[in-house]
Design a protein around this motif. Structure first.
Motif, PDB file in Angstrom:
ATOM      1  N   PRO A 213      22.307  25.382   7.004  1.00  0.00           N
ATOM      2  CA  PRO A 213      23.093  24.389   6.244  1.00  0.00           C
ATOM      3  C   PRO A 213      22.344  23.071   6.017  1.00  0.00           C
ATOM      4  O   PRO A 213      22.671  22.047   6.599  1.00  0.00           O
ATOM      5  N   ILE A 214      21.334  23.137   5.180  1.00  0.00           N
ATOM      6  CA  ILE A 214      20.532  21.950   4.854  1.00  0.00           C
ATOM      7  C   ILE A 214      20.424  21.874   3.332  1.00  0.00           C
ATOM      8  O   ILE A 214      20.283  22.902   2.663  1.00  0.00           O
ATOM      9  N   ILE A 215      20.514  20.659   2.816  1.00  0.00           N
ATOM     10  CA  ILE A 215      20.297  20.452   1.379  1.00  0.00           C
ATOM     11  C   ILE A 215      19.071  19.547   1.220  1.00  0.00           C
ATOM     12  O   ILE A 215      18.956  18.518   1.893  1.00  0.00           O
ATOM     13  N   HIS A 216      18.151  20.001   0.375  1.00  0.00           N
ATOM     14  CA  HIS A 216      16.942  19.205   0.148  1.00  0.00           C
ATOM     15  C   HIS A 216      17.171  18.302  -1.053  1.00  0.00           C
ATOM     16  O   HIS A 216      17.477  18.769  -2.147  1.00  0.00           O
ATOM     17  N   CYS A 217      17.027  17.010  -0.818  1.00  0.00           N
ATOM     18  CA  CYS A 217      17.240  16.035  -1.886  1.00  0.00           C
ATOM     19  C   CYS A 217      15.914  15.324  -2.154  1.00  0.00           C
ATOM     20  O   CYS A 217      15.243  14.909  -1.211  1.00  0.00           O
ATOM     21  N   GLY A 221      15.532  13.430   1.172  1.00  0.00           N
ATOM     22  CA  GLY A 221      14.883  14.407   2.054  1.00  0.00           C
ATOM     23  C   GLY A 221      15.887  15.466   2.483  1.00  0.00           C
ATOM     24  O   GLY A 221      16.909  15.654   1.826  1.00  0.00           O
ATOM     25  N   PRO A 222      15.611  16.152   3.582  1.00  0.00           N
ATOM     26  CA  PRO A 222      16.560  17.177   4.039  1.00  0.00           C
ATOM     27  C   PRO A 222      17.824  16.538   4.606  1.00  0.00           C
ATOM     28  O   PRO A 222      17.733  15.656   5.449  1.00  0.00           O
ATOM     29  N   VAL A 223      18.982  16.963   4.107  1.00  0.00           N
ATOM     30  CA  VAL A 223      20.260  16.391   4.537  1.00  0.00           C
ATOM     31  C   VAL A 223      21.139  17.525   5.064  1.00  0.00           C
ATOM     32  O   VAL A 223      21.216  18.589   4.448  1.00  0.00           O
ATOM     33  N   ALA A 224      21.788  17.295   6.195  1.00  0.00           N
ATOM     34  CA  ALA A 224      22.670  18.321   6.754  1.00  0.00           C
ATOM     35  C   ALA A 224      23.926  18.447   5.901  1.00  0.00           C
ATOM     36  O   ALA A 224      24.465  17.447   5.428  1.00  0.00           O
ATOM     37  N   VAL A 225      24.379  19.664   5.693  1.00  0.00           N
ATOM     38  CA  VAL A 225      25.637  19.884   4.971  1.00  0.00           C
ATOM     39  C   VAL A 225      26.767  19.301   5.824  1.00  0.00           C
ATOM     40  O   VAL A 225      26.831  19.571   7.025  1.00  0.00           O
ATOM     41  N   PRO A 226      27.655  18.474   5.243  1.00  0.00           N
ATOM     42  CA  PRO A 226      28.731  17.862   6.040  1.00  0.00           C
ATOM     43  C   PRO A 226      29.634  18.924   6.667  1.00  0.00           C
ATOM     44  O   PRO A 226      29.817  20.004   6.104  1.00  0.00           O
ATOM     45  N   ASP A 227      30.190  18.593   7.836  1.00  0.00           N
ATOM     46  CA  ASP A 227      31.026  19.534   8.585  1.00  0.00           C
ATOM     47  C   ASP A 227      32.111  20.173   7.719  1.00  0.00           C
ATOM     48  O   ASP A 227      32.375  21.364   7.827  1.00  0.00           O
ATOM     49  N   GLU A 228      32.755  19.353   6.857  1.00  0.00           N
ATOM     50  CA  GLU A 228      33.894  19.891   6.102  1.00  0.00           C
ATOM     51  C   GLU A 228      33.455  20.941   5.080  1.00  0.00           C
ATOM     52  O   GLU A 228      34.282  21.693   4.582  1.00  0.00           O
ATOM     53  N   ARG A 270      19.693  23.796  -2.119  1.00  0.00           N
ATOM     54  CA  ARG A 270      20.001  24.348  -0.797  1.00  0.00           C
ATOM     55  C   ARG A 270      18.763  24.956  -0.148  1.00  0.00           C
ATOM     56  O   ARG A 270      17.912  25.516  -0.826  1.00  0.00           O
ATOM     57  N   GLU A 271      18.722  24.859   1.158  1.00  0.00           N
ATOM     58  CA  GLU A 271      17.728  25.608   1.932  1.00  0.00           C
ATOM     59  C   GLU A 271      17.990  27.094   1.682  1.00  0.00           C
ATOM     60  O   GLU A 271      19.130  27.548   1.751  1.00  0.00           O
ATOM     61  N   THR A 272      16.937  27.843   1.371  1.00  0.00           N
ATOM     62  CA  THR A 272      17.151  29.251   1.016  1.00  0.00           C
ATOM     63  C   THR A 272      16.776  30.224   2.133  1.00  0.00           C
ATOM     64  O   THR A 272      17.020  31.420   2.018  1.00  0.00           O
ATOM     65  N   ASN A 273      16.174  29.722   3.218  1.00  0.00           N
ATOM     66  CA  ASN A 273      15.928  30.612   4.352  1.00  0.00           C
ATOM     67  C   ASN A 273      17.236  30.850   5.096  1.00  0.00           C
ATOM     68  O   ASN A 273      18.140  30.016   5.064  1.00  0.00           O
ATOM     69  N   THR A 274      17.309  31.988   5.742  1.00  0.00           N
ATOM     70  CA  THR A 274      18.498  32.296   6.532  1.00  0.00           C
ATOM     71  C   THR A 274      18.124  32.400   8.002  1.00  0.00           C
ATOM     72  O   THR A 274      16.948  32.451   8.358  1.00  0.00           O
ATOM     73  N   MET A 275      19.155  32.433   8.844  1.00  0.00           N
ATOM     74  CA  MET A 275      18.902  32.491  10.290  1.00  0.00           C
ATOM     75  C   MET A 275      18.556  33.917  10.703  1.00  0.00           C
ATOM     76  O   MET A 275      18.954  34.874  10.058  1.00  0.00           O
ATOM     77  N   PRO A 276      17.827  34.043  11.818  1.00  0.00           N
ATOM     78  CA  PRO A 276      17.475  35.381  12.299  1.00  0.00           C
ATOM     79  C   PRO A 276      18.701  36.086  12.864  1.00  0.00           C
ATOM     80  O   PRO A 276      19.705  35.457  13.179  1.00  0.00           O
ATOM     81  N   GLN A 277      18.577  37.386  13.036  1.00  0.00           N
ATOM     82  CA  GLN A 277      19.678  38.212  13.528  1.00  0.00           C
ATOM     83  C   GLN A 277      20.224  37.691  14.859  1.00  0.00           C
ATOM     84  O   GLN A 277      21.422  37.686  15.087  1.00  0.00           O
TER      85      GLN A 277
END
Ligand SMILES: [Zn+2]
Length: 583
Positions: A213-217, A221-228, A270-277
């Motif tokens: 959940p990161i947005i690149h601006c 720069g990299p900004v965390a997606v807000p909790d909501e 949006r960050e396009t990588n995903t988390m590992p299994q």
């Protein structure tokens, strides 16, 4: 294997005719004088530049084979393989030229991916030096006199420094500090700590994974997606093939990637990588207890009620890292107040491996049994029961192609016993009732302690008892208990029998059978032992004991009185008297 740290030093080795340096981590800087060659991991970035023209073919060929192996295979291999690069490093303390080799026993992601080799005091270095005829030198000995003693096998490195110039005679631990200081003063080394647990790349370039959940601006720069706005959901797509560029498949889905920067409101991506299994497998069990909660990971009251997990069953080979990560996650969740426990699993049970035709059953070896074939021939219940019956679950076991036949016969006998007897509605007999209560007790005990195989063996013995001592007749209460006992292992047959015998609802809602402890106590009788009509002893024996067993027990109990005498006659009054007539 993954926890712990080692203290040592980083040392820079200069390279002959080059400005490049090779950095190594060693836990034993005191053995630096014993380094006679160096080894780089085949993936090391300097390999290409260090390889001389005449060694190029050998090195390239070696890299190709090495990279095809897994780290585990590389570390496990007893035979040392490698290739010489044609270049030399300079030993900083002695000025000696050290040939630089590559070998797959050095892993790129451990330490610096390069090692200094001290074959006199390291087993793997010793094997490698022997294989390729490299010099082996003693630099640790019990006394200065032993300095010239040849090294027959890699020796443990505790003792006194020898063949080490100005450090000769120094204790190895003092030497460790002294040489580290010398290296630091020269600016070519420093004391350092290497952790066994390595950094692990957390991003994956594939569709199926939790989006990070990161947005690149471009402005913020990299900004965390807000909790909501969490969680970031995967876009629904028709296909999620790799992009071919090495980027995540998500990168190709423009209308998902394009978004707004939460901080400045301008366009962001949006960050396009995903988390590992394993990201999800570290906490999914918390979600099981509260799967529809849209507000929180899980309700804390529910977590307190159900967690931690009572029993974790898993294969040992996959469990280590997964369990470690799950512990990290849970400890973190406790720290931020989401849960109130800090260990996720209370008990761990590693099931054993199944072998077949002499080798571990595995898809890659191809020695697998297709369960579908067995299900077609014997049914799911028989397969399931055989898997439980094959051996203690924690022990490695050989698969027996014919083993399932016996289990299949057992299930057929259960089926016949119930269907043949139910209509007859036999009255309860003491023998069958006792056997049934004994069975409930045994199966309950064994299931609770994971001894399924012996629990099943008890059921098989029960059928034998019913046929041998109960005339193959069983009352309805006993039959119902038997159906309940096999239900966890043969659910289809049990459910079917449950319905056929007129019960309503599922057998799994009918409750586990309960035994009466009084019925487990074997009834006994007191048998008087006489010799020539005189009372010698009294024995407690099971009610209904056979004549032969009564005589055998009586003979053993009176072996002293009978010694040297000849028994001319044995008289038995059932369950009352054994009389030996002797002379
Ligand atoms: Zn911004």
């Amino acid at each position: 294997n993954w926890i712990g740290k080692s203290e040592g030093a980083e040392v820079d080795f200069a390279i002959e005719n080059s400005s490049a340096k090779i950095r190594v981590f060693t836990t034993r800087p005191d053995t630096l004088f014993g380094a006679t060659y160096m080894v780089l991991a085949p993936e090391h970035q300097l390999v290409s530049t260090l390889t001389s023209a005449d060694q190029r073919t050998a090195v390239d060929g070696y890299i190709k084979t090495a990279l095809a192996k897994s780290s585990v295979d590389r570390m496990a291999s007893k035979d040392k393989t490698g290739a010489f690069t044609g270049s030399y490093a300079i030993n900083p303390v002695s000025g000696e030229r050290l040939p630089i080799w590559i070998s797959d026993y050095v892993l790129i992601d451990y330490g610096t991916g390069a090692i200094m080799c001290v074959p006199g005091h390291d087993e793997r270095d010793f094997d490698f030096a022997k294989t390729f005829g490299l010099p082996i030198r003693r630099v640790i000995a019990t006394s200065l006199e032993d300095a010239g003693k040849p090294v027959e096998a890699a020796e443990p490195g505790e003792g006194m420094m020898v063949n080490s110039g100005p450090y000769n005679g120094m204790d190895w631990q003092d030497g460790k500090k002294a040489i580290t200081k010398w290296l630091a003063d020269k600016g070519i080394g420093q004391a350092t700590v290497s952790y066994k647990l390595r950094d692990w790349v957390f991003s994956r370039q594939r569709y199926w994974g939790e989006p990070i959940p990161i947005i690149h601006c471009p402005h913020c720069g990299p900004v965390a997606v807000p909790d909501e706005d969490l969680p970031v959901m995967l876009p629904e797509v028709e296909k999620y093939q790799p992009t071919g560029t090495g980027e995540s498949p998500l990168a190709a889905i423009e209308d998902w990637v394009q978004t707004t920067c939460p901080t400045c409101g301008r366009p962001g991506r949006r960050e396009t990588n995903t988390m590992p299994q394993w990201a999800g497998s570290s906490w999914y069990f918390l979600r099981y207890i509260d799967p529809h909660n849209a507000e929180a990971l899980c309700d804390k009251t529910k977590a307190d009620r159900w967690m931690p997990v009572d029993l974790y069953v898993g294969g040992a080979e996959h469990a280590v890292l997964h369990l470690l990560y799950a512990r990290f996650y849970v400890k973190f969740l406790k720290d931020i107040g989401v849960v109130s426990f800090d260990e996720p699993f209370q008990r761990l049970f590693n099931q054993g491996t199944i072998y077949y035709q002499g080798a571990k059953m595995s898809k890659s070896r191809g020695n697998v049994i297709n369960p579908d074939d067995l299900v077609r021939e014997y049914g799911t219940d028989a397969l399931r029961l055989y898997e439980l019956f094959i051996g203690p679950p924690e022990v490695a076991t050989e698969w027996d192609d014919h083993g399932i036949d016996g289990v299949f016969r057992f299930l057929s006998r259960v089926w016949r016993l119930v269907t043949d007897n139910w209509e007859s509605n036999w009255p309860e007999t003491v023998t069958v009732k006792r056997a049934t209560h004994r069975l409930i007790y045994e199966v309950t005990e064994r299931f609770d302690s994971f001894r399924f195989n012996t629990g099943i063996a008890q059921m098989m013995a029960y059928l034998n008892t019913i046929s041998a001592e109960g005339d193959n007749k069983a009352d309805r209460t006993s039959l119902a208990a038997l159906i309940k006992l096999i239900a966890p292992m043969a659910p289809h047959i049990a459910e079917e029998l449950w319905q056929m015998t007129g019960h309503t609802g599922s057998v799994f809602e009918s409750g586990w059978p309960v035994y009466d402890p009084a019925l487990l106590v074997e009834e006994t009788v007191t048998i008087v032992i006489q010799i020539n009509g005189r009372v010698k002893d009294r024995l407690e024996m099971p009610k209904g004991i056979s004549k032969e067993k009564a005589f055998a027990a009586a003979r053993e109990a009176s072996s002293e009185s009978l010694a040297g005498k000849e028994i001319v006659k044995e008289i038995y009054v059932p369950e009352k008297i054994v009389n030996f007539v002797v002379k």
